[in-house]
Design a protein around this motif. Structure first.
Motif, PDB file in Angstrom:
ATOM      1  N   UNK A 111       0.788  -1.220   0.000  1.00  0.00           N
ATOM      2  CA  UNK A 111       0.000   0.000   0.000  1.00  0.00           C
ATOM      3  C   UNK A 111       0.822   1.272   0.000  1.00  0.00           C
ATOM      4  N   UNK A 112       2.092   1.190  -0.377  1.00  0.00           N
ATOM      5  CA  UNK A 112       2.989   2.358  -0.353  1.00  0.00           C
ATOM      6  C   UNK A 112       2.941   3.039   1.007  1.00  0.00           C
ATOM      7  N   UNK A 113       3.033   2.225   2.041  1.00  0.00           N
ATOM      8  CA  UNK A 113       2.902   2.716   3.405  1.00  0.00           C
ATOM      9  C   UNK A 113       4.225   3.291   3.896  1.00  0.00           C
ATOM     10  N   UNK A 114       4.144   4.060   4.988  1.00  0.00           N
ATOM     11  CA  UNK A 114       5.346   4.648   5.550  1.00  0.00           C
ATOM     12  C   UNK A 114       6.380   3.576   5.881  1.00  0.00           C
ATOM     13  N   UNK A 115       7.617   3.828   5.476  1.00  0.00           N
ATOM     14  CA  UNK A 115       8.760   2.946   5.697  1.00  0.00           C
ATOM     15  C   UNK A 115       8.566   1.570   5.071  1.00  0.00           C
ATOM     16  N   UNK A 116       7.686   1.452   4.110  1.00  0.00           N
ATOM     17  CA  UNK A 116       7.526   0.163   3.445  1.00  0.00           C
ATOM     18  C   UNK A 116       8.584   0.022   2.356  1.00  0.00           C
ATOM     19  N   UNK A 117       9.419  -0.957   2.510  1.00  0.00           N
ATOM     20  CA  UNK A 117      10.442  -1.308   1.527  1.00  0.00           C
ATOM     21  C   UNK A 117      10.311  -2.799   1.265  1.00  0.00           C
ATOM     22  N   UNK A 118      10.452  -3.194   0.011  1.00  0.00           N
ATOM     23  CA  UNK A 118      10.389  -4.613  -0.333  1.00  0.00           C
ATOM     24  C   UNK A 118      11.689  -5.271   0.148  1.00  0.00           C
ATOM     25  N   UNK A 119      11.674  -5.701   1.404  1.00  0.00           N
ATOM     26  CA  UNK A 119      12.903  -6.188   2.020  1.00  0.00           C
ATOM     27  C   UNK A 119      13.362  -7.523   1.450  1.00  0.00           C
ATOM     28  N   UNK A 120      12.446  -8.361   1.017  1.00  0.00           N
ATOM     29  CA  UNK A 120      12.858  -9.623   0.408  1.00  0.00           C
ATOM     30  C   UNK A 120      13.678  -9.363  -0.855  1.00  0.00           C
ATOM     31  N   UNK A 121      13.241  -8.377  -1.638  1.00  0.00           N
ATOM     32  CA  UNK A 121      14.018  -8.022  -2.838  1.00  0.00           C
ATOM     33  C   UNK A 121      15.317  -7.324  -2.451  1.00  0.00           C
ATOM     34  N   UNK A 122      15.232  -6.413  -1.476  1.00  0.00           N
ATOM     35  CA  UNK A 122      16.414  -5.647  -1.065  1.00  0.00           C
ATOM     36  C   UNK A 122      17.516  -6.564  -0.547  1.00  0.00           C
ATOM     37  N   UNK A 123      17.133  -7.582   0.217  1.00  0.00           N
ATOM     38  CA  UNK A 123      18.110  -8.466   0.854  1.00  0.00           C
ATOM     39  C   UNK A 123      18.439  -9.700   0.014  1.00  0.00           C
ATOM     40  N   UNK A 124      17.874  -9.770  -1.174  1.00  0.00           N
ATOM     41  CA  UNK A 124      18.047 -10.970  -1.996  1.00  0.00           C
ATOM     42  C   UNK A 124      19.503 -11.251  -2.317  1.00  0.00           C
ATOM     43  N   UNK A 125      20.301 -10.188  -2.514  1.00  0.00           N
ATOM     44  CA  UNK A 125      21.716 -10.392  -2.828  1.00  0.00           C
ATOM     45  C   UNK A 125      22.548 -10.548  -1.564  1.00  0.00           C
ATOM     46  N   UNK A 126      22.451  -9.584  -0.648  1.00  0.00           N
ATOM     47  CA  UNK A 126      23.351  -9.606   0.508  1.00  0.00           C
ATOM     48  C   UNK A 126      23.115 -10.830   1.386  1.00  0.00           C
ATOM     49  N   UNK A 127      21.860 -11.271   1.509  1.00  0.00           N
ATOM     50  CA  UNK A 127      21.537 -12.446   2.320  1.00  0.00           C
ATOM     51  C   UNK A 127      20.976 -13.552   1.428  1.00  0.00           C
ATOM     52  N   UNK A 128      21.583 -13.679   0.256  1.00  0.00           N
ATOM     53  CA  UNK A 128      21.049 -14.610  -0.731  1.00  0.00           C
ATOM     54  C   UNK A 128      21.068 -16.058  -0.306  1.00  0.00           C
ATOM     55  N   UNK A 129      21.908 -16.418   0.651  1.00  0.00           N
ATOM     56  CA  UNK A 129      21.926 -17.805   1.114  1.00  0.00           C
ATOM     57  C   UNK A 129      20.663 -18.161   1.896  1.00  0.00           C
ATOM     58  N   UNK A 130      20.107 -17.168   2.602  1.00  0.00           N
ATOM     59  CA  UNK A 130      18.821 -17.400   3.265  1.00  0.00           C
ATOM     60  C   UNK A 130      18.239 -16.085   3.751  1.00  0.00           C
ATOM     61  N   UNK A 131      17.099 -15.708   3.216  1.00  0.00           N
ATOM     62  CA  UNK A 131      16.333 -14.562   3.691  1.00  0.00           C
ATOM     63  C   UNK A 131      14.858 -14.935   3.619  1.00  0.00           C
ATOM     64  N   UNK A 132      14.138 -14.718   4.695  1.00  0.00           N
ATOM     65  CA  UNK A 132      12.740 -15.125   4.730  1.00  0.00           C
ATOM     66  C   UNK A 132      11.945 -14.203   5.648  1.00  0.00           C
ATOM     67  N   UNK A 133      10.675 -13.993   5.297  1.00  0.00           N
ATOM     68  CA  UNK A 133       9.784 -13.186   6.130  1.00  0.00           C
ATOM     69  C   UNK A 133       8.818 -14.105   6.866  1.00  0.00           C
ATOM     70  N   UNK A 134       8.676 -13.859   8.164  1.00  0.00           N
ATOM     71  CA  UNK A 134       7.763 -14.641   9.002  1.00  0.00           C
ATOM     72  C   UNK A 134       6.388 -13.970   8.953  1.00  0.00           C
ATOM     73  N   UNK A 135       5.375 -14.692   8.517  1.00  0.00           N
ATOM     74  CA  UNK A 135       4.032 -14.110   8.400  1.00  0.00           C
ATOM     75  C   UNK A 135       3.017 -14.726   9.358  1.00  0.00           C
TER      76      UNK A 135
END
Length: 600
Positions: A111-135
């Motif tokens: 929703x283009x909310x405050x401080x909303x960043x697509x963190x899975x995409x952002x961290x895809x390279x730096x933490x490419x061995x494992x990055x996951x969001x808990x829902x």
């Protein structure tokens, strides 16, 4: 009794994994986690930095020197973004770090909310061995456990993203049901042994060599005795990659020191003359400082099959733990009877250290920076930890400090980012509070990050059983390394608008925080300043006024680089006469008679 939240459970799980400290900075994206920390009595300990990037650097320093998992935490949006540089430092230097990062509520995502960043995409390279969001709560144990295991297994950063609303949900464990993923604690690591046939091929190759050189990296740190034994049997010299500076003592007569652009002349000449190369635990990237591609036969040993066979045309690539592999190799090696190769290396090393001493004693205005390192070298406690920032400090760290005993040292090796020196030192003190820590930082790095992190030092130093954390600032009002790179690599004179720094009273700032502070403006003050700092009952900053015109000339600088630098100076460099004067005096030390009366 209040129910356990997801955030409560996350901290409990970290404690069960043995995590004692988390380096972080607060924000409303992790408010649920911070509230849980309060309920948990600050276990694991929350160490507050001045900036999220510093939290990540501190986690890296902690992991490097304590040999344990580093953990950092940050809020959503900008906090997550700020962690990235420190996490890339972990990635490129192969250091296990887990980042715990907040995220906006699930209902706001997309929703283009405050401080909303697509963190899975952002961290895809730096933490490419494992990055996951808990829902959902049931997902947490598996995600956190895997993040920790992958970080340790791959020696890499991983990331757990935790939306703010999920942090406050009641925790519910995964059940024995379809699409539930239960998890468990702990891991027992295997001892990785090499293939027996390949081991015999490697031994045959090394036995056939007449002039064997060894390149050791940080992966050989736990193979010190085995590495020494192999070097003795093969009559080899040992060069060290920058991240492996503390692998072997520099007091061993056949250890040639660092290799590469910041390396030593003995390392350079050994690589140019050898006919056989053994690389142990190193992915040193600069092929031009290794033997010619058709010059030497070569063997590589590395525990990581993804790093094996790179950089050089190795004939044998052994995947295995360095100590175990070398131990298995030793009975197959035939001692070299002809020791002339080893004797030449030892002669070169002896002359090199005398050259280092002579260069450090060259007069400058006001202080030769090499002397700052030289004066410490003999005074280093055998259990010291040394960190260096990127910049000219890294040159002198690599070439002028003589490690021995249990001295440890590191810097940002592969990313070579500015600013990790002081936070590395803080991480080291939390990981090894009973050991003295010395940080070398340029004034650019201090202005970027170090000054603010002195406030962190002020906050925590009384908790350390050994309170000594010494920060030595190379105060020359110049971004010196880049200035020299512009001259040598671009053929461009110093550009003052980008290179000149505002003058700062670093000692005054440290003193204002109640830390020890010493201003050093004359060469004869350096030794007493080190004595004072090493004997102090609190952290100390040494504000050392050094000459920016002393050139960090590699002992193997090419003619083209020297020519480009000279041409740049003559095109109007504001420091040209000082640089020419100091450059001639410094380089001359290589050719003047040494204590043994010998020459080249």
């Amino acid at each position: 009794m209040a129910s356990m939240t997801v955030a409560d459970y996350l901290l409990e799980r970290l404690r069960e994994w043995g995590v004692e400290r988390v380096f972080g900075y607060p924000g409303d994206g992790i408010n649920g986690l911070l509230a849980a920390w309060g309920r948990a009595g600050d276990r694991p300990r929350f160490v507050q930095a001045r900036h999220e990037e510093m939290s990540a650097f501190e986690a890296v320093g902690y992991a490097k020197f304590a040999g344990r998992l580093g953990v950092c935490a940050a809020t959503s949006g900008p906090g997550a973004v700020h962690l990235l540089n420190g996490l890339y430092d972990a990635k490129l230097d192969h250091v296990p770090v887990v980042a715990i990062v907040g995220q906006t509520n699930r209902s706001a995502m997309g929703g283009s909310y405050q401080q909303e960043v697509d963190l899975l995409s952002l961290y895809k390279d730096v933490a490419g061995d494992y990055v996951q969001m808990v829902t959902v709560p049931e997902q947490l144990p598996n995600v956190l456990d895997r993040a920790i295991r992958v970080a340790l297994a791959e020696r890499a950063p991983t990331a757990v993203i935790l939306p703010a609303d999920v942090q406050e949900l009641e925790y519910s464990a995964p059940g024995h049901a379809f699409k539930m993923v239960p998890s468990s604690l702990g891991v027992d690591w295997p001892a990785i042994s090499p293939d027996g046939t390949a081991l015999r091929y490697a031994a045959d190759l090394l036995n056939a060599g007449e002039r064997v050189a060894i390149l050791a990296g940080s992966g050989a740190r736990r193979a010190r005795e085995e590495l020494q034994r192999v070097a003795e049997l093969l009559g080899a010299g040992v060069a060290k990659a920058l991240l492996g500076k503390d692998v072997l003592s520099d007091e061993l007569p056949y250890v040639t020191g660092s290799i590469g652009l910041l390396g030593t002349r003995p390392s350079y000449e050994m690589m140019n003359r050898c006919d056989t190369l053994l690389t142990v635990g190193s992915s040193f990237p600069y092929t031009q400082f290794m033997p010619g591609l058709d010059q030497a036969r070569a063997v590589q040993i590395d525990i990581d099959p993804k790093q094996i066979g790179m950089r050089y045309p190795y004939e044998v690539n052994l995947v295995g733990d360095a100590a175990i592999t070398l131990r298995a190799l030793i009975p197959l090696l035939v001692p070299k009877e002809d020791r002339s190769w080893r004797e030449r290396i030892e002669s070169d090393v002896e002359r090199w250290w005398e050259t280092v001493r002579m260069e450090a004693m060259v007069e400058a205005k006001p202080i030769n920076p090499m002397r700052l390192f030289h004066e410490l070298s003999a005074r280093l406690p055998d259990d010291a930890i040394v960190t260096a920032d990127s910049g000219s400090a890294a040159n002198w760290y690599a070439r002028n400090l003589r490690f021995r005993g249990e001295i440890r040292g590191s810097l940002s090796g592969t990313l070579a980012t500015m600013g990790p020196g002081v936070p590395y030192g803080i991480g080291a003190k939390f990981g090894c509070p009973d050991r003295p820590v010395i940080v070398f930082a340029g004034d650019g790095a201090m202005q970027m990050n170090g000054l603010a992190e002195l406030i962190t030092v002020k906050r925590y130093w009384r908790e350390w059983s050994d309170p000594r954390l010494i920060v030595a600032v190379l105060h020359n009002n110049d971004l010196n390394q880049v200035t020299w790179e512009m001259r040598a690599m671009q053929g461009a004179p110093k550009f003052p608008q980008s290179q000149t720094l505002p003058d700062v009273d670093y000692a005054g700032f440290a003193a204002s925080l109640g830390l020890g502070a010493v201003t050093v403006e004359r060469p004869e003050e350096i030794g007493p300043a080190w004595e004072q700092a090493l004997g102090a009952d609190r952290p100390v900053l040494l504000d050392v006024h050094v000459d920016p015109d002393v050139p960090p000339i590699p002992p193997h600088a090419s003619f083209e680089q020297m020519k480009d630098a000279a041409e740049a100076l003559l095109r109007g460099d504001e420091n040209r006469w000082g640089v020419i004067k100091e450059g001639i005096k410094t380089k001359a030390q290589e050719f003047l008679p040494h204590r043994d009366g010998g020459g080249r």
